[in-house]
Design a protein around this motif. Structure first.
Motif, PDB file in Angstrom:
ATOM      1  N   GLU A 126     -57.184 -41.609  31.781  1.00 49.33           N
ATOM      2  CA  GLU A 126     -58.077 -42.125  32.809  1.00 49.33           C
ATOM      3  C   GLU A 126     -59.535 -41.861  32.439  1.00 49.33           C
ATOM      4  O   GLU A 126     -60.394 -42.735  32.584  1.00 49.33           O
ATOM      5  N   ILE A 127     -59.808 -40.647  31.946  1.00 47.64           N
ATOM      6  CA  ILE A 127     -61.169 -40.297  31.542  1.00 47.64           C
ATOM      7  C   ILE A 127     -61.591 -41.107  30.312  1.00 47.64           C
ATOM      8  O   ILE A 127     -62.725 -41.606  30.235  1.00 47.64           O
ATOM      9  N   ALA A 128     -60.668 -41.251  29.340  1.00 51.14           N
ATOM     10  CA  ALA A 128     -60.994 -41.972  28.112  1.00 51.14           C
ATOM     11  C   ALA A 128     -61.339 -43.434  28.394  1.00 51.14           C
ATOM     12  O   ALA A 128     -62.246 -44.002  27.768  1.00 51.14           O
ATOM     13  N   LYS A 129     -60.637 -44.039  29.349  1.00 51.67           N
ATOM     14  CA  LYS A 129     -60.901 -45.443  29.696  1.00 51.67           C
ATOM     15  C   LYS A 129     -62.302 -45.592  30.289  1.00 51.67           C
ATOM     16  O   LYS A 129     -63.048 -46.508  29.926  1.00 51.67           O
ATOM     17  N   LEU A 130     -62.659 -44.683  31.214  1.00 53.06           N
ATOM     18  CA  LEU A 130     -63.996 -44.731  31.816  1.00 53.06           C
ATOM     19  C   LEU A 130     -65.069 -44.514  30.752  1.00 53.06           C
ATOM     20  O   LEU A 130     -66.101 -45.196  30.734  1.00 53.06           O
ATOM     21  N   ARG A 131     -64.826 -43.562  29.883  1.00 54.50           N
ATOM     22  CA  ARG A 131     -65.805 -43.230  28.841  1.00 54.50           C
ATOM     23  C   ARG A 131     -66.008 -44.403  27.888  1.00 54.50           C
ATOM     24  O   ARG A 131     -67.134 -44.703  27.484  1.00 54.50           O
ATOM     25  N   GLU A 132     -64.913 -45.084  27.550  1.00 49.46           N
ATOM     26  CA  GLU A 132     -65.015 -46.220  26.634  1.00 49.46           C
ATOM     27  C   GLU A 132     -65.839 -47.355  27.241  1.00 49.46           C
ATOM     28  O   GLU A 132     -66.687 -47.939  26.575  1.00 49.46           O
ATOM     29  N   GLU A 133     -65.574 -47.653  28.526  1.00 53.70           N
ATOM     30  CA  GLU A 133     -66.329 -48.716  29.193  1.00 53.70           C
ATOM     31  C   GLU A 133     -67.805 -48.365  29.282  1.00 53.70           C
ATOM     32  O   GLU A 133     -68.681 -49.214  29.059  1.00 53.70           O
ATOM     33  N   LEU A 134     -68.095 -47.114  29.609  1.00 48.81           N
ATOM     34  CA  LEU A 134     -69.486 -46.685  29.711  1.00 48.81           C
ATOM     35  C   LEU A 134     -70.152 -46.709  28.339  1.00 48.81           C
ATOM     36  O   LEU A 134     -71.331 -47.077  28.211  1.00 48.81           O
ATOM     37  N   THR A 158     -66.521 -33.483  27.055  1.00 49.12           N
ATOM     38  CA  THR A 158     -66.129 -32.070  27.109  1.00 49.12           C
ATOM     39  C   THR A 158     -64.749 -31.886  27.741  1.00 49.12           C
ATOM     40  O   THR A 158     -64.076 -30.893  27.477  1.00 49.12           O
ATOM     41  N   ILE A 159     -64.321 -32.839  28.559  1.00 50.18           N
ATOM     42  CA  ILE A 159     -63.008 -32.723  29.199  1.00 50.18           C
ATOM     43  C   ILE A 159     -61.893 -32.914  28.178  1.00 50.18           C
ATOM     44  O   ILE A 159     -60.945 -32.133  28.114  1.00 50.18           O
ATOM     45  N   THR A 160     -62.011 -33.957  27.363  1.00 52.99           N
ATOM     46  CA  THR A 160     -60.936 -34.285  26.426  1.00 52.99           C
ATOM     47  C   THR A 160     -61.119 -33.618  25.061  1.00 52.99           C
ATOM     48  O   THR A 160     -60.214 -33.664  24.234  1.00 52.99           O
ATOM     49  N   GLY A 161     -62.304 -33.011  24.827  1.00 48.99           N
ATOM     50  CA  GLY A 161     -62.517 -32.323  23.559  1.00 48.99           C
ATOM     51  C   GLY A 161     -63.224 -33.165  22.525  1.00 48.99           C
ATOM     52  O   GLY A 161     -63.351 -32.752  21.369  1.00 48.99           O
ATOM     53  N   GLN A 162     -63.705 -34.360  22.906  1.00 55.14           N
ATOM     54  CA  GLN A 162     -64.493 -35.160  21.967  1.00 55.14           C
ATOM     55  C   GLN A 162     -65.838 -34.493  21.709  1.00 55.14           C
ATOM     56  O   GLN A 162     -66.483 -34.742  20.704  1.00 55.14           O
ATOM     57  N   VAL A 163     -66.261 -33.664  22.651  1.00 55.58           N
ATOM     58  CA  VAL A 163     -67.443 -32.816  22.480  1.00 55.58           C
ATOM     59  C   VAL A 163     -66.992 -31.379  22.711  1.00 55.58           C
ATOM     60  O   VAL A 163     -66.450 -31.061  23.769  1.00 55.58           O
ATOM     61  N   THR A 164     -67.177 -30.511  21.714  1.00 58.29           N
ATOM     62  CA  THR A 164     -66.683 -29.135  21.869  1.00 58.29           C
ATOM     63  C   THR A 164     -67.450 -28.206  20.938  1.00 58.29           C
ATOM     64  O   THR A 164     -68.271 -28.639  20.137  1.00 58.29           O
ATOM     65  N   ASN A 165     -67.177 -26.927  21.057  1.00 58.55           N
ATOM     66  CA  ASN A 165     -67.757 -25.933  20.154  1.00 58.55           C
ATOM     67  C   ASN A 165     -66.797 -24.750  20.060  1.00 58.55           C
ATOM     68  O   ASN A 165     -65.841 -24.637  20.829  1.00 58.55           O
TER      69      ASN A 165
END
Length: 466
Positions: free
Chosen positions: A160-168, A444-451
């Motif tokens: 659900e998050i990935a779909k929103l992120r892709e559209e944005l 940050t939720i799915t880990g596409q941005v992390t540290n």
């Protein structure tokens, strides 16, 4: 962050049992396993197919440690994405220790907490929200928390998050393209469609954020405080709910001087019942401390059960109604259930009178006999009604993780900034900044941005071996 070495850990709970499973993962896992395994059919593990089982013995030079089954999972078709071996041995703690020490001497390293799942994330087998769901699944102790963890581990939330992120992201690309042609004053991003997208993202984010209130109590259990005067049957009610003699029952007022807690699963939802000290005026120092704790527990509870003795309530109904109003006013946001105990001592007419006296208070009223176990099921159903289980039945995404909740709040804040910028015709370069921030919080939720620090905090809470 790269992990090339081979790690080993006990994948089953520590202690003696019928069977124990020791897991090895890494590029050399099969080679190391082969060096200590002697097949009963002289098989070479290096030449065997993935997802196969092999019977044999673990040997340390000439010494046989145990007869075992070895499972082979070749990367990338394994949990971690690496070569993985699982050794199923007998559950003696001595055998477990001997095999693990042998594997350490052969080149393995003891796994850190959650390192197998961390490697699965780093190798693209799971995203970060799915990895966190693994820990939730292991710790789930009721049907509802299990269902939520399974849904998230299968990717329901992250999809659900990935779909929103892709559209944005698609619109963000068009906005960036406009900046490249700023001197020509052209628009590549349809503002009407962009506004519709922002409205849809805002709606979904608000729904996910609102679901956290339900998800959090489902995950951690719903605390229910049982309060009332001494000797009204609080401990008897707790015992009736739990169907066991958990609390001491006595005719002596003030027997319960501290809070007693226990858990019960009702309709797949965990409830944590807190039997508190009786509320009354007292000069007993110890009992006074217990009463103070009672009000602290009411503060912490999600639901309050205010219990009354039926005969006392009948005689002092006006005084008790004032007390009920005090609790309602002191804790206005907490569901309050007034429970009239010792139903067997009331006539139908007396029950009707009490109902009439309390109907103006707008609260839930239940008559029961804790001693005879009458009305207890009705109380359980009433407690269950306070939980919004519709989302569970409809298999909707429910947020249970505080980190996800925080990221969703920040993403919503940035989306609302973008909406405001769009409505006030803010320049594209300034809107692009807010869009990038929203994309960052989604990532940050799915880990596409992390540290490393974030990953360390998350996986440090895992059990070793997972």
């Amino acid at each position: 962050m790269l992990y090339n070495d081979s790690i080993v850990a006990l994948a089953t709970p520590s202690g003696a049992g019928a069977i124990a499973v020791i897991r090895i993962s890494g590029n050399e896992a099969i080679t190391i396993g082969n060096s200590v395994f002697k097949s009963i059919k002289n098989k070479d593990l290096l030449k065997q197919k993935t997802h196969t089982l092999h019977l044999g013995h673990i040997v340390d030079d000439a010494k046989t440690l145990d007869e075992v089954l070895v499972s082979i999972f070749k990367g990338p078709n394994s949990y971690t994405g690496e070569n993985t071996i699982e050794i199923s041995c007998h559950g003696s703690t001595y055998i477990q220790q001997q095999i693990i020490q042998l594997l350490l001497r052969k080149g393995c390293r003891m796994a850190d907490p959650g390192e197998f799942t961390l490697r699965a994330f780093l190798n693209g087998k799971l995203d970060l929200s799915q990895a966190e769901a693994v820990a939730d699944l292991i710790s789930s102790d009721n049907e509802a928390s299990h269902q939520i963890a399974m849904q998230q581990m299968r990717g329901g939330f992250s999809n659900e998050i990935a779909k929103l992120r892709e559209e944005l992201l698609n619109f963000a690309s068009l906005i960036e393209l406009e900046l490249d042609f700023a001197e020509e004053d052209v628009e590549f991003a349809d503002r009407t469609q962009f506004h519709e997208l922002l409205n849809r993202i805002e709606f979904v984010l608000k729904r996910l954020i609102d679901s956290f209130a339900v998800g959090n109590v489902i995950k951690n259990g719903i605390p229910v405080a049982i309060v009332g005067e001494p000797n009204v049957g609080k401990s008897t009610l707790l015992n009736a709910l739990l169907n066991e003699e958990r609390a001491i029952v006595s005719e002596i007022a003030g027997t319960t001087r501290d809070t007693i807690e226990d858990e019960l699963v009702i309709g797949g939802i965990g409830f944590r019942f807190i039997d508190t000290a009786g509320i009354r005026e007292t000069k007993d120092v110890i009992e006074s401390i217990g009463i103070k704790k009672t009000f602290e527990k009411i503060e912490q509870a999600q639901v309050v059960l205010y219990l009354f003795d039926s005969l006392k309530f009948k005689a002092l109904s006006l005084e008790y109604i004032i007390e009920i109003e005090k609790i309602k006013n002191q804790f206005p946001l907490k569901p309050l259930v007034v429970v009239i105990n010792k139903l067997d001592l009331l006539s139908e007419q007396e029950i009707a009178i009490i109902r009439q006296e309390l109907e103006t208070l707008d609260l839930k009223l239940i008559f029961l006999s804790a001693k005879e176990n009458r009305g207890v099921e009705e109380l359980k159903n009433q407690l269950l009604s306070f939980v919004n289980t519709g989302a569970l039945r409809n298999n909707e995404t429910i947020v249970t993780n505080t980190r996800h909740y925080d990221s969703l709040l920040k993403a919503l804040n940035e989306i609302q900034k973008v909406k405001y910028g769009l409505e006030t015709e803010l320049s594209s370069d300034l809107m692009a900044i807010d869009i990038k921030e929203a994309l960052y919080h989604f990532g940050t939720i799915t880990g596409q941005v992390t540290n490393d620090e974030l990953l360390g905090n998350i996986f440090a809470n895992f059990c070793i071996g997972k």
